[in-house]
Design an enzyme around this catalytic site. Structure first.
Site, PDB file in Angstrom:
ATOM      1  N   ASP A 181      26.942 -57.803  -2.571  1.00  0.00           N
ATOM      2  CA  ASP A 181      26.156 -57.982  -3.983  1.00  0.00           C
ATOM      3  C   ASP A 181      26.981 -58.673  -4.968  1.00  0.00           C
ATOM      4  OD1 ASP A 181      28.167 -55.919  -4.569  1.00  0.00           O
ATOM      5  OD2 ASP A 181      26.778 -54.464  -4.456  1.00  0.00           O
ATOM      6  N   HIS A 205      24.067 -45.142  -4.963  1.00  0.00           N
ATOM      7  CA  HIS A 205      23.616 -46.197  -4.653  1.00  0.00           C
ATOM      8  C   HIS A 205      24.651 -46.924  -3.588  1.00  0.00           C
ATOM      9  CE1 HIS A 205      26.202 -48.342  -7.999  1.00  0.00           C
ATOM     10  NE2 HIS A 205      26.969 -48.468  -6.933  1.00  0.00           N
ATOM     11  N   GLU A 233      19.776 -49.103  -6.207  1.00  0.00           N
ATOM     12  CA  GLU A 233      19.979 -48.133  -7.172  1.00  0.00           C
ATOM     13  C   GLU A 233      18.831 -46.979  -6.665  1.00  0.00           C
ATOM     14  OE1 GLU A 233      22.145 -47.746  -8.940  1.00  0.00           O
ATOM     15  OE2 GLU A 233      22.642 -49.404 -10.250  1.00  0.00           O
ATOM     16  N   ASN A 276      25.604 -42.449  -8.358  1.00  0.00           N
ATOM     17  CA  ASN A 276      24.283 -41.849  -8.411  1.00  0.00           C
ATOM     18  C   ASN A 276      23.881 -42.324  -7.089  1.00  0.00           C
ATOM     19  OD1 ASN A 276      24.132 -44.763  -8.207  1.00  0.00           O
ATOM     20  ND2 ASN A 276      22.978 -45.261  -9.748  1.00  0.00           N
TER      21      ASN A 276
HETATM   22  C1  GLP Z   1      29.556 -51.103  -7.299  1.00  0.00           C
HETATM   23  C2  GLP Z   1      29.400 -51.980  -6.055  1.00  0.00           C
HETATM   24  C3  GLP Z   1      29.106 -51.022  -4.805  1.00  0.00           C
HETATM   25  C4  GLP Z   1      30.414 -50.209  -4.726  1.00  0.00           C
HETATM   26  C5  GLP Z   1      30.602 -49.507  -6.123  1.00  0.00           C
HETATM   27  C6  GLP Z   1      31.686 -48.451  -5.890  1.00  0.00           C
HETATM   28  O1  GLP Z   1      28.619 -50.611  -7.941  1.00  0.00           O
HETATM   29  N1  GLP Z   1      28.083 -52.671  -6.372  1.00  0.00           N
HETATM   30  O2  GLP Z   1      29.058 -51.722  -3.619  1.00  0.00           O
HETATM   31  O3  GLP Z   1      30.203 -49.208  -3.670  1.00  0.00           O
HETATM   32  O4  GLP Z   1      30.770 -50.277  -7.116  1.00  0.00           O
HETATM   33  O5  GLP Z   1      32.915 -48.983  -6.769  1.00  0.00           O
HETATM   34  P1  GLP Z   1      34.314 -48.317  -6.723  1.00  0.00           P
HETATM   35  O6  GLP Z   1      34.747 -48.525  -5.300  1.00  0.00           O
HETATM   36  O7  GLP Z   1      35.083 -49.072  -7.656  1.00  0.00           O
HETATM   37  O8  GLP Z   1      33.985 -46.847  -7.053  1.00  0.00           O
END
Ligand code: GLP
Length: 248
Positions: free
Chosen positions: A70, A140, A145, A138
């Site tokens: 993403d 995702h 989402e 949440n």
């Molecule tokens: C963002 C990304 C996700 C990732 C999430 C968790 O939202 N789009 O792909 O899984 O962050 O991030 P972190 O590893 O910093 O908790």
């Protein structure tokens, strides 16, 4: 589709996931297709280790094609705060792959034609062999989402308030973006193998919903239970809301 139970590993600490991830990487036939990278703090040590493998030649860059999940809408690879920028900062050899057309960036403009071309490009390169995934608090995955249909492909999405909150420090003193371009849940399920990592207490509720709740769009990650080749790596804190699990 049959619901196979994901293989769940509960580790003493997040650091214990790195050797598992490196084993998964070595066990993936990357000549057949792409490595699907994920961003976020969860995968920083892995990205740095991947960078070392490529820098030292232990892993041959010529054999690697990679992509990711993403991007923030309107964030080209060189823009700080963006996902490709983050990947390149943690793993500089990816920028060389990008320059050589072997790293496929998610189109940051979100234009439907560009998203279609990206999907086709991934498909023609053999699809994603190993997709790394994190999870939002949440529930995702990527930026799918709650409420995102399971049948979704690449699309532009509005970020949830908790997602923007979690991204706040990354964009301070500015405001976090409101929109992103994301691979869809169907896209994610198209990978040959999925490895999801979640560390820390703040992920515990989402992890329990993903693994033990209903399979519902309210928890996008729950759809991963419809994939037959999933590994979930948790530390004790992220596993703490699971019923019937008592640590490593
Ligand atoms: C963002 C990304 C996700 C990732 C999430 C968790 O939202 N789009 O792909 O899984 O962050 O991030 P972190 O590893 O910093 O908790």
């Amino acid at each position: 589709m049959a619901n196979a139970l994901p293989n769940v590993r509960i580790l003493p600490t997040a650091a214990h996931a790195l050797p598992l991830l490196m084993d998964e990487l070595r066990g993936t036939q990357l000549r057949r297709g792409l490595l699907g990278l994920a961003t976020g703090a969860t995968f920083q040590p892995f990205l740095q280790a991947l960078g070392e493998e490529l820098r030292t030649g232990r892993m041959r860059a010529e054999e690697l094609h990679a992509t990711h999940l993403d991007e923030y809408l309107g964030f080209p690879p060189e823009r700080q705060g963006g996902m490709v920028h983050e990947l390149g900062t943690n793993c500089p050899p990816l920028l060389e792959l990008l320059a050589r057309g072997r790293f496929f960036p998610v189109p940051h403009d979100g234009e439907p034609a560009a998203l279609k071309a990206h999907e086709l490009r991934v498909h023609r390169a053999g699809g994603v062999q190993l997709q790394l995934l994190g999870i939002g608090r949440n529930g995702h995955v990527a930026f799918n989402e709650p409420g995102t249909p399971f049948e979704s492909g690449f699309h532009v999405t509005t970020l949830a308030p908790t997602t923007r909150e979690d991204a706040r420090t990354r964009f301070a003193p500015g405001e976090p973006p409101t929109h992103a371009v994301t691979s869809g849940l169907q896209t994610v399920l198209g990978a040959r193998k999925l490895v999801l990592c979640a560390f820390g207490k703040q992920k515990a509720k989402a992890v329990a919903a993903m693994l033990q709740g209903e399979i519902t769009t309210a928890c996008p990650a729950s759809v991963l239970r419809r994939h037959t080749n999933v590994l979930v790596c948790l530390d004790k804190e992220a596993a703490s809301e699971l019923v019937g699990h008592h640590g490593a």
